[in-house]
Design a protein around this motif. Structure first.
Motif: not given
Length: 396
Positions: A69-70, A221, A251, A254, A261, A264-265, A268
């Motif tokens: 995903y990154q 997730s 990914s 995004y 967004e 995503r943070e 992470d």
């Protein structure tokens, strides 16, 4: 492994990662594996055991999902052709060539069958460059090379298992595999995993828009990473590829949706901590598990196997990239060298080794396990230490 042992191992990992963050002058996996080997000789840790099922079902889904995903969607689109080629055709060629050369040169050193040589080759084909991708980017500033290294690694984990399973079945005598049946199984297992991953990754990419609480999104997730993996395995297809492509679908999302967004943070915040914790445990456990197999007479041949694996990987990558004009213009022998050198052996190779350990107790199996563990250890140390200076020298 007891709870107290796991906590102590996490503490050791924390200390190593903290030192690395402050100094940034040594590759963490190397230190962790060497510490793990040392811990084996301490009675408190010598009883620690890790099975192939633990690595496969607990460690791998999380590590694969985090990398996937990154992974930048644009990087995958730009390099999809070479990534797919190296992770499929490239792996098959590497196993065939490396296995053949190992068998041809084994005579003066060890007694090993052709099938055993192919099995070692299949164990050493999956790559685990998690510790060197950031080093490549910082040393060269070349995002393309780093994307090819990381993308190939994610895909070849899945394809290598199919190749290994066929060879291991023949080695243990549990099944015989013809060329056509192998290709049929390869396509079914690989494409089935990819399709399940794409489907459920797409469903989650849409579901996050209806779940605005970020904690619930992170929970989803976790379900995606482990649920997709186990669902694919239940259907008899590749759980590795399913989890990878589920992550890649996120990914892509995004890259097209800015309003998520914060999702995503949140991801992470959770998965980077999970990844660091799992990597600490995994590399320490690799060292502890490998230690008892490293006392044997074949170290010289293990060094030769490692050198052969590097050389043949380089030949396959160079030939593949120069074969097509589109890749030839972007990837020269310099980039091919970096891609080859960055293909460290790691968690997937250890899983495959432990699979042999659990399936067979013959003398040939013991030799294959010891040679493979030794080659993996050499790979982690030599390639990790060499990737930064080599990258700086070849790509300026």
């Amino acid at each position: 492994m007891t709870t107290s042992q796991a906590i102590l191992l996490l503490l050791i990992g924390y200390i190593v990662f903290t030192i690395d963050k402050k100094q940034d002058n040594f590759p963490v996996p190397v230190i962790l594996v060497l510490l793990g080997i040392g811990l084996y000789f301490i009675p408190y840790f010598s009883s620690v055991e890790v099975t192939e099922k633990t690595i496969y079902h607990v460690f791998l889904p999380a590590l694969l999902f985090t990398s996937a995903y990154q992974f930048p969607g644009d990087g995958f689109k730009k390099n999809a052709g070479i990534i797919a080629f190296l992770a499929t055709v490239g792996i098959m060629l590497t196993v065939a060539l490396l296995g053949g050369v190992i068998y041809a040169l084994s005579g003066p050193f060890v007694s090993i069958s052709f099938l055993g040589a192919l099995l070692i080759a299949s164990i050493l084909t999956p790559t685990d460059p998690v510790s060197v991708v950031s080093i490549i980017k910082s040393a060269t500033g070349d995002e393309r090379v780093a994307d090819v290294v990381e993308g190939e690694s994610m895909i070849n984990d899945g394809t290598s298992i199919v190749i290994f399973s066929a060879l291991a079945g023949m080695f243990t005598g549990s099944k015989s595999v013809g060329v056509l049946s192998f290709l049929g199984e390869f396509l079914l297992v690989s494409l089935g995993g990819v399709l399940i991953g794409i489907l459920f990754g797409w469903l989650m990419a849409k579901a996050v828009h209806f779940t605005h609480h970020r904690h619930y999104q992170v929970m989803l997730s976790i379900v995606l990473a482990y649920g997709t993996f186990n669902l694919a395995e239940a259907f008899g297809v590749s759980g590795v590829l399913a989890t990878v492509f589920a992550g890649i679908m996120l990914s892509f999302e995004y890259g097209t949706v800015e309003k998520e967004e914060h999702f995503r943070e949140s991801l992470d915040g959770f998965w980077e901590i999970a990844e660091m914790s799992l990597l600490s445990l995994l590399f320490l456990l690799i060292g502890i598990q490998a230690a008892k197999f490293l006392i044997f007479d074949g170290w010289l041949f293990a060094v030769i196997i490692f050198a052969l694996s590097l050389f043949i990987r380089f030949i396959v990558i160079l030939a593949s990239t120069q074969m097509f004009s589109e890749w030839r213009h972007h990837i020269s022998w310099r980039e091919s060298t970096i891609i080859s050198w960055s293909g460290l052996k790691g968690s997937m190779s250890v899983y495959l080794i432990l699979s042999i350990y659990s399936q067979s107790s013959s003398g040939d199996a013991d030799l294959i396990i010891s040679l493979s563990f030794a080659a993996v250890l050499i790979s982690l140390i030599v390639q990790s230490l060499g990737v930064a200076p080599l990258s700086k020298k070849l790509i300026k």
